[in-house]
Motif scaffolding. Structure first.
Motif, PDB file in Angstrom:
ATOM      1  N   ASP A  46       0.904  -1.367  -0.044  1.00 24.70           N
ATOM      2  CA  ASP A  46      -0.001  -0.194  -0.009  1.00 24.70           C
ATOM      3  C   ASP A  46       0.918   1.225   0.050  1.00 24.70           C
ATOM      4  OD1 ASP A  46      -2.606  -1.320   0.107  1.00 24.70           O
ATOM      5  OD2 ASP A  46      -1.908  -1.707   2.122  1.00 24.70           O
ATOM      6  N   ALA A  47       0.351   2.282  -0.646  1.00 24.36           N
ATOM      7  CA  ALA A  47       1.218   3.505  -0.688  1.00 24.36           C
ATOM      8  C   ALA A  47       0.479   4.485   0.292  1.00 24.36           C
ATOM      9  CB  ALA A  47       0.755   4.115  -2.151  1.00 24.36           C
ATOM     10  N   ASP A  48       1.048   4.281   1.684  1.00 25.92           N
ATOM     11  CA  ASP A  48       0.458   5.239   2.512  1.00 25.92           C
ATOM     12  C   ASP A  48       1.599   5.566   3.668  1.00 25.92           C
ATOM     13  OD1 ASP A  48       0.244   3.274   4.980  1.00 25.92           O
ATOM     14  OD2 ASP A  48      -1.090   2.399   3.590  1.00 25.92           O
ATOM     15  N   GLU A  49       1.340   6.588   4.224  1.00 30.70           N
ATOM     16  CA  GLU A  49       2.346   7.070   4.988  1.00 30.70           C
ATOM     17  C   GLU A  49       2.775   6.146   6.350  1.00 30.70           C
ATOM     18  OE1 GLU A  49       3.233  10.930   8.139  1.00 30.70           O
ATOM     19  OE2 GLU A  49       1.608  10.666   7.007  1.00 30.70           O
ATOM     20  N   SER A  50       1.862   5.438   6.985  1.00 31.78           N
ATOM     21  CA  SER A  50       2.057   4.511   7.939  1.00 31.78           C
ATOM     22  C   SER A  50       3.055   3.264   7.530  1.00 31.78           C
ATOM     23  CB  SER A  50       0.895   4.104   8.548  1.00 31.78           C
ATOM     24  OG  SER A  50      -0.038   3.455   7.688  1.00 31.78           O
ATOM     25  N   SER A  51       2.776   2.835   6.315  1.00 30.26           N
ATOM     26  CA  SER A  51       3.242   1.764   5.740  1.00 30.26           C
ATOM     27  C   SER A  51       4.922   1.984   5.676  1.00 30.26           C
ATOM     28  CB  SER A  51       2.655   1.347   4.467  1.00 30.26           C
ATOM     29  OG  SER A  51       1.531   0.654   4.845  1.00 30.26           O
ATOM     30  N   VAL A  52       5.075   3.424   4.943  1.00 31.10           N
ATOM     31  CA  VAL A  52       6.510   3.695   4.465  1.00 31.10           C
ATOM     32  C   VAL A  52       7.191   3.996   5.966  1.00 31.10           C
ATOM     33  CG1 VAL A  52       7.637   5.751   3.466  1.00 31.10           C
ATOM     34  CG2 VAL A  52       5.688   4.845   2.541  1.00 31.10           C
ATOM     35  N   ARG A  53       6.711   4.507   7.082  1.00 29.00           N
ATOM     36  CA  ARG A  53       7.374   4.922   8.078  1.00 29.00           C
ATOM     37  C   ARG A  53       7.664   3.724   8.754  1.00 29.00           C
ATOM     38  NH1 ARG A  53       7.742  10.068   9.275  1.00 29.00           N
ATOM     39  NH2 ARG A  53       6.435  11.819   8.454  1.00 29.00           N
ATOM     40  N   ASP A  54       6.594   2.831   8.821  1.00 27.54           N
ATOM     41  CA  ASP A  54       6.901   1.693   9.787  1.00 27.54           C
ATOM     42  C   ASP A  54       8.006   0.503   8.914  1.00 27.54           C
ATOM     43  OD1 ASP A  54       4.937   2.350  11.579  1.00 27.54           O
ATOM     44  OD2 ASP A  54       3.320   0.780  10.615  1.00 27.54           O
ATOM     45  N   ALA A  55       7.918   0.592   7.709  1.00 32.99           N
ATOM     46  CA  ALA A  55       8.843  -0.391   7.166  1.00 32.99           C
ATOM     47  C   ALA A  55      10.393   0.246   7.004  1.00 32.99           C
ATOM     48  CB  ALA A  55       8.628  -0.328   5.279  1.00 32.99           C
ATOM     49  N   ALA A  56      10.472   1.506   6.826  1.00 31.33           N
ATOM     50  CA  ALA A  56      11.568   2.134   7.213  1.00 31.33           C
ATOM     51  C   ALA A  56      12.260   2.252   8.421  1.00 31.33           C
ATOM     52  CB  ALA A  56      11.597   3.550   6.608  1.00 31.33           C
ATOM     53  N   GLY A  57      11.404   2.201   9.371  1.00 34.33           N
ATOM     54  CA  GLY A  57      11.843   2.203  10.810  1.00 34.33           C
ATOM     55  C   GLY A  57      12.268   0.815  11.572  1.00 34.33           C
ATOM     56  N   SER A  58      11.942  -0.120  10.563  1.00 32.20           N
ATOM     57  CA  SER A  58      12.272  -1.506  10.875  1.00 32.20           C
ATOM     58  C   SER A  58      13.707  -1.688  10.369  1.00 32.20           C
ATOM     59  CB  SER A  58      11.476  -2.557  10.298  1.00 32.20           C
ATOM     60  OG  SER A  58      11.378  -2.747   9.155  1.00 32.20           O
ATOM     61  N   VAL A  59      14.367  -0.898   9.571  1.00 38.02           N
ATOM     62  CA  VAL A  59      15.608  -1.271   9.015  1.00 38.02           C
ATOM     63  C   VAL A  59      16.632  -0.602   9.764  1.00 38.02           C
ATOM     64  CG1 VAL A  59      16.722  -0.820   6.838  1.00 38.02           C
ATOM     65  CG2 VAL A  59      14.287  -1.388   6.629  1.00 38.02           C
ATOM     66  N   THR A  60      17.629  -1.603   9.732  1.00 42.71           N
ATOM     67  CA  THR A  60      18.794  -1.157  10.590  1.00 42.71           C
ATOM     68  C   THR A  60      20.238  -1.323   9.840  1.00 42.71           C
ATOM     69  OG1 THR A  60      19.095  -3.327  11.717  1.00 42.71           O
ATOM     70  CG2 THR A  60      18.068  -1.702  12.927  1.00 42.71           C
ATOM     71  N   VAL A  61      19.851  -2.110   8.714  1.00 42.82           N
ATOM     72  CA  VAL A  61      21.240  -2.499   7.901  1.00 42.82           C
ATOM     73  C   VAL A  61      21.270  -1.660   6.937  1.00 42.82           C
ATOM     74  CG1 VAL A  61      22.083  -4.276   6.374  1.00 42.82           C
ATOM     75  CG2 VAL A  61      20.924  -4.836   8.457  1.00 42.82           C
ATOM     76  N   PRO A  62      22.542  -0.906   6.596  1.00 45.20           N
ATOM     77  CA  PRO A  62      22.673  -0.077   5.324  1.00 45.20           C
ATOM     78  C   PRO A  62      22.439  -0.742   3.898  1.00 45.20           C
ATOM     79  CG  PRO A  62      24.360   0.370   6.888  1.00 45.20           C
ATOM     80  CD  PRO A  62      23.648  -0.925   7.249  1.00 45.20           C
ATOM     81  N   HIS A  63      22.028  -0.241   3.029  1.00 44.60           N
ATOM     82  CA  HIS A  63      21.773  -0.744   1.558  1.00 44.60           C
ATOM     83  C   HIS A  63      20.552  -1.581   1.508  1.00 44.60           C
ATOM     84  CE1 HIS A  63      25.260   1.327   0.498  1.00 44.60           C
ATOM     85  NE2 HIS A  63      26.050   0.406   1.353  1.00 44.60           N
ATOM     86  N   THR A  64      19.397  -1.424   2.482  1.00 40.53           N
ATOM     87  CA  THR A  64      18.025  -2.157   2.539  1.00 40.53           C
ATOM     88  C   THR A  64      17.359  -1.305   1.619  1.00 40.53           C
ATOM     89  OG1 THR A  64      18.301  -3.138   4.506  1.00 40.53           O
ATOM     90  CG2 THR A  64      16.239  -3.037   3.595  1.00 40.53           C
ATOM     91  N   TRP A  65      16.477  -1.806   0.946  1.00 36.31           N
ATOM     92  CA  TRP A  65      15.595  -0.954  -0.141  1.00 36.31           C
ATOM     93  C   TRP A  65      14.373  -1.094   0.437  1.00 36.31           C
ATOM     94  CZ3 TRP A  65      16.882  -0.363  -5.996  1.00 36.31           C
ATOM     95  CH2 TRP A  65      18.312  -0.216  -6.214  1.00 36.31           C
ATOM     96  N   LEU A  66      13.207  -0.014   0.218  1.00 35.04           N
ATOM     97  CA  LEU A  66      11.941  -0.148  -0.159  1.00 35.04           C
ATOM     98  C   LEU A  66      11.596   0.191  -1.588  1.00 35.04           C
ATOM     99  CD1 LEU A  66      10.966   2.124   2.964  1.00 35.04           C
ATOM    100  CD2 LEU A  66      11.540  -0.169   3.088  1.00 35.04           C
ATOM    101  N   LYS A  67      10.516  -0.746  -1.865  1.00 36.62           N
ATOM    102  CA  LYS A  67      10.063  -0.350  -3.179  1.00 36.62           C
ATOM    103  C   LYS A  67       8.525  -0.165  -2.803  1.00 36.62           C
ATOM    104  CE  LYS A  67      11.571  -1.040  -6.592  1.00 36.62           C
ATOM    105  NZ  LYS A  67      12.295  -0.144  -7.909  1.00 36.62           N
ATOM    106  N   VAL A  68       8.250   0.956  -3.100  1.00 42.09           N
ATOM    107  CA  VAL A  68       6.648   1.537  -2.628  1.00 42.09           C
ATOM    108  C   VAL A  68       5.886   2.000  -4.094  1.00 42.09           C
ATOM    109  CG1 VAL A  68       5.648   2.899  -1.016  1.00 42.09           C
ATOM    110  CG2 VAL A  68       7.834   2.637  -0.777  1.00 42.09           C
TER     111      VAL A  68
END
Length: 216
Positions: A46-68
């Motif tokens: 889904d293209a929504d703010e909460s999904s982007v923030r939650d997914a990005a906030g879960s990441v700790t390893v550099p060079h991890t991507w999100l495709k949105v």
């Protein structure tokens, strides 16, 4: 419809690239990529703010991507520090109802070969010297196929090779009973696919975690 297309694309992309089956996450799917510059990617349904923030906030390893499935400019507004919305890596989610084409023939001076292995069908086109001039592949997911890695070498462009590769893949898909085609296109690829009836259903933003010093 877009969430289903996104999931189909993500599942097919993983099969096409020989990656492990995607893992379910609250915001979509995670694919282990393990290549230079991309350790893995979260594909958001889904293209929504909460999904982007939650997914990005879960990441700790550099060079991890999100495709949105949204424009990179919009996704970028919701990214925490250390993230960048990379316009050059972003693209377009496209789909088409599949129909058989008129038996494609390789352009004069070229020959083509095909192979099928582990759920992936590939086509390669060779010039008279035996060098690969164009290629493409697709993952077969029952009634759907995901087209991937369609490329034409610079010296062989504008000769109809990309069109031939696509038509060959589509014919194979239809013969196998598939009726839906999905792909993620670059700007250049979009122009070719649109001439063949493919429709853009959403942008595909590429967001990459590049905290300092990795982003320098």
């Amino acid at each position: 419809m877009i969430p289903e297309l996104v999931r189909t694309w993500a599942l097919g992309w993983a099969v096409s690239r020989g990656r492990p089956r995607p893992v379910e996450q609250p915001w979509g799917l995670y694919i282990e990529v393990d290549t230079p510059g991309q350790v893995g990617r979260h594909v958001l349904s889904d293209a929504d703010e909460s999904s982007v923030r939650d997914a990005a906030g879960s990441v700790t390893v550099p060079h991890t991507w999100l495709k949105v499935p949204m424009a990179p400019e919009k996704a970028g507004q919701w990214l925490p520090p250390g993230w960048v919305a990379d316009k050059e890596e972003s693209g377009h989610l496209m789909a088409v109802d599949l129909r058989a084409t008129t038996a494609p023939v390789a352009p004069k001076g070229y020959t083509a070969t095909g192979e099928s292995r582990d759920g992936v069908v590939g086509v390669r086109v060779y010039d008279a010297s035996g060098e690969c001039a164009a290629k493409g592949q697709m993952a077969v997911l029952g009634r759907a196929v995901v087209v991937d890695r369609v490329t034409t070498e610079e010296a062989h462009r504008r000769r109809g090779l990309g069109n031939f590769v696509m038509r060959t893949l589509i014919d194979h898909a239809v013969d196998g009973g598939a009726d839906l085609g999905v792909l993620g296109a670059t700007d250049d690829g979009r122009a070719l696919y649109e001439t063949m009836g493919w429709k853009v259903h959403a942008p595909l933003a590429a967001c990459i975690y590049r905290p300092w010093p990795y982003g320098r």
